[in-house]
Design a protein around this motif. Structure first.
Motif, PDB file in Angstrom:
ATOM      1  N   PHE A  61      31.664  42.208  27.514  1.00 33.94           N
ATOM      2  CA  PHE A  61      32.587  42.374  28.632  1.00 33.94           C
ATOM      3  C   PHE A  61      32.220  41.401  29.738  1.00 33.94           C
ATOM      4  O   PHE A  61      31.043  41.177  30.021  1.00 33.94           O
ATOM      5  CB  PHE A  61      32.538  43.811  29.142  1.00 33.94           C
ATOM      6  CG  PHE A  61      32.931  44.807  28.087  1.00 33.94           C
ATOM      7  CD1 PHE A  61      34.264  45.151  27.906  1.00 33.94           C
ATOM      8  CD2 PHE A  61      31.981  45.371  27.252  1.00 33.94           C
ATOM      9  CE1 PHE A  61      34.632  46.051  26.914  1.00 33.94           C
ATOM     10  CE2 PHE A  61      32.335  46.271  26.262  1.00 33.94           C
ATOM     11  CZ  PHE A  61      33.668  46.603  26.093  1.00 33.94           C
ATOM     12  N   VAL A  62      33.243  40.831  30.379  1.00 37.04           N
ATOM     13  CA  VAL A  62      33.019  39.861  31.445  1.00 37.04           C
ATOM     14  C   VAL A  62      33.982  40.161  32.589  1.00 37.04           C
ATOM     15  O   VAL A  62      35.131  40.536  32.366  1.00 37.04           O
ATOM     16  CB  VAL A  62      33.167  38.411  30.904  1.00 37.04           C
ATOM     17  CG1 VAL A  62      34.571  38.126  30.427  1.00 37.04           C
ATOM     18  CG2 VAL A  62      32.690  37.393  31.898  1.00 37.04           C
ATOM     19  N   ASN A  63      33.473  40.029  33.817  1.00 33.58           N
ATOM     20  CA  ASN A  63      34.246  40.310  35.025  1.00 33.58           C
ATOM     21  C   ASN A  63      34.558  38.979  35.696  1.00 33.58           C
ATOM     22  O   ASN A  63      33.670  38.370  36.309  1.00 33.58           O
ATOM     23  CB  ASN A  63      33.427  41.221  35.939  1.00 33.58           C
ATOM     24  CG  ASN A  63      34.254  41.811  37.062  1.00 33.58           C
ATOM     25  OD1 ASN A  63      35.470  41.764  37.048  1.00 33.58           O
ATOM     26  ND2 ASN A  63      33.566  42.375  38.033  1.00 33.58           N
ATOM     27  N   ILE A  64      35.813  38.526  35.552  1.00 37.35           N
ATOM     28  CA  ILE A  64      36.173  37.179  36.015  1.00 37.35           C
ATOM     29  C   ILE A  64      37.547  37.158  36.667  1.00 37.35           C
ATOM     30  O   ILE A  64      38.337  38.078  36.517  1.00 37.35           O
ATOM     31  CB  ILE A  64      36.182  36.169  34.841  1.00 37.35           C
ATOM     32  CG1 ILE A  64      37.226  36.584  33.779  1.00 37.35           C
ATOM     33  CG2 ILE A  64      34.792  35.997  34.238  1.00 37.35           C
ATOM     34  CD1 ILE A  64      37.513  35.523  32.739  1.00 37.35           C
ATOM     35  N   ALA A  65      37.812  36.061  37.353  1.00 35.78           N
ATOM     36  CA  ALA A  65      39.166  35.706  37.781  1.00 35.78           C
ATOM     37  C   ALA A  65      39.715  34.850  36.640  1.00 35.78           C
ATOM     38  O   ALA A  65      39.202  33.763  36.369  1.00 35.78           O
ATOM     39  CB  ALA A  65      39.134  34.929  39.084  1.00 35.78           C
ATOM     40  N   MET A  66      40.689  35.369  35.920  1.00 35.27           N
ATOM     41  CA  MET A  66      41.137  34.757  34.664  1.00 35.27           C
ATOM     42  C   MET A  66      41.509  33.287  34.810  1.00 35.27           C
ATOM     43  O   MET A  66      41.023  32.446  34.064  1.00 35.27           O
ATOM     44  CB  MET A  66      42.312  35.562  34.088  1.00 35.27           C
ATOM     45  CG  MET A  66      42.814  35.033  32.748  1.00 35.27           C
ATOM     46  SD  MET A  66      41.557  34.886  31.460  1.00 35.27           S
ATOM     47  CE  MET A  66      41.423  36.574  30.925  1.00 35.27           C
ATOM     48  N   ARG A  67      42.377  32.947  35.752  1.00 33.03           N
ATOM     49  CA  ARG A  67      42.801  31.539  35.888  1.00 33.03           C
ATOM     50  C   ARG A  67      41.635  30.613  36.173  1.00 33.03           C
ATOM     51  O   ARG A  67      41.561  29.515  35.646  1.00 33.03           O
ATOM     52  CB  ARG A  67      43.837  31.396  36.987  1.00 33.03           C
ATOM     53  CG  ARG A  67      45.251  31.428  36.476  1.00 33.03           C
ATOM     54  CD  ARG A  67      46.209  31.110  37.556  1.00 33.03           C
ATOM     55  NE  ARG A  67      45.982  32.058  38.653  1.00 33.03           N
ATOM     56  CZ  ARG A  67      46.714  32.159  39.719  1.00 33.03           C
ATOM     57  NH1 ARG A  67      47.736  31.384  39.889  1.00 33.03           N
ATOM     58  NH2 ARG A  67      46.444  33.045  40.650  1.00 33.03           N
ATOM     59  N   ARG A  68      40.737  31.058  37.013  1.00 33.00           N
ATOM     60  CA  ARG A  68      39.612  30.226  37.433  1.00 33.00           C
ATOM     61  C   ARG A  68      38.530  30.108  36.360  1.00 33.00           C
ATOM     62  O   ARG A  68      37.956  29.038  36.180  1.00 33.00           O
ATOM     63  CB  ARG A  68      39.015  30.786  38.727  1.00 33.00           C
ATOM     64  CG  ARG A  68      37.890  29.947  39.304  1.00 33.00           C
ATOM     65  CD  ARG A  68      37.201  30.628  40.457  1.00 33.00           C
ATOM     66  NE  ARG A  68      36.444  31.782  39.950  1.00 33.00           N
ATOM     67  CZ  ARG A  68      36.238  32.901  40.637  1.00 33.00           C
ATOM     68  NH1 ARG A  68      36.745  33.045  41.837  1.00 33.00           N
ATOM     69  NH2 ARG A  68      35.551  33.884  40.116  1.00 33.00           N
TER      70      ARG A  68
END
Length: 180
Positions: A61-68
């Motif tokens: 699992f990863v917590n990200i801003a998808m576009r960035r």
């Protein structure tokens, strides 16, 4: 840059037995990552050893801003793809991530069995470390177990719990996952 993209949790599918490596590489890239591991005893011919194995094989699992950040995630050695429907990655609710953290943290204390609830019954946990979990009773009788199913990754976890901690609930007509 007026718009700030929201950060969400996503599940990433990785090559077989690469979960720990991918998790470490995400951390080295300064990405927020979570790999739920359970401690188990492994028996070899000459010894027993405690090892940590992924709760869900093939998932990190990863917590990200998808576009960035999506390219940084996909360019990580061992990553195959984001988990989702079609080409759209599924957002994992913060509540689901917290439940997974609770499952990992409390995994050694889950020994009791569910009793007197029919298989297929949707229930909610009233108290204890799994408070507010919702799941389905898998098996009836003394050997019954509660399954907590995570729709966003189509995976379930089986736990045992005192039956007095459970209350039956009605199925919802539309299922929705909490995104905080």
């Amino acid at each position: 840059m007026g718009d700030v993209e929201c950060v969400h949790w996503y599940a990433v599918y990785v090559r077989s037995r690469h979960e720990k490596k991918v998790h470490q590489l995400f951390l080295e890239k300064e990405l927020t990552s979570f790999l739920p591991l359970l401690e188990t005893m492994r028996q070899w011919s000459d010894r027993k050893k405690k090892v940590y194995e992924p709760l869900f094989r093939g998932y990190v699992f990863v917590n990200i801003a998808m576009r960035r950040d999506h390219i940084r995630v996909l360019d990580t050695d061992g990553v195959i793809k984001f988990i989702g429907i079609g080409k759209k990655p599924s957002v994992i609710g913060c509540r689901d991530i917290e439940w997974l953290k609770t499952l990992v943290r409390e995994s050694d204390s889950i020994h009791q069995t569910v009793d007197a609830l029919p298989p297929g019954q949707l229930v909610r946990v009233l108290a204890g470390p799994f408070k507010d979990f919702e799941g389905v009773v898998l098996k009836g009788g003394r050997e019954s177990r509660l399954v907590v199913f995570f729709d966003s990754i189509m995976q379930g976890v089986e736990i045992s719990i005192f039956p007095e901690l459970l209350v039956p609930i009605a199925r919802r007509s539309t299922e929705s996952s909490d995104v905080l």
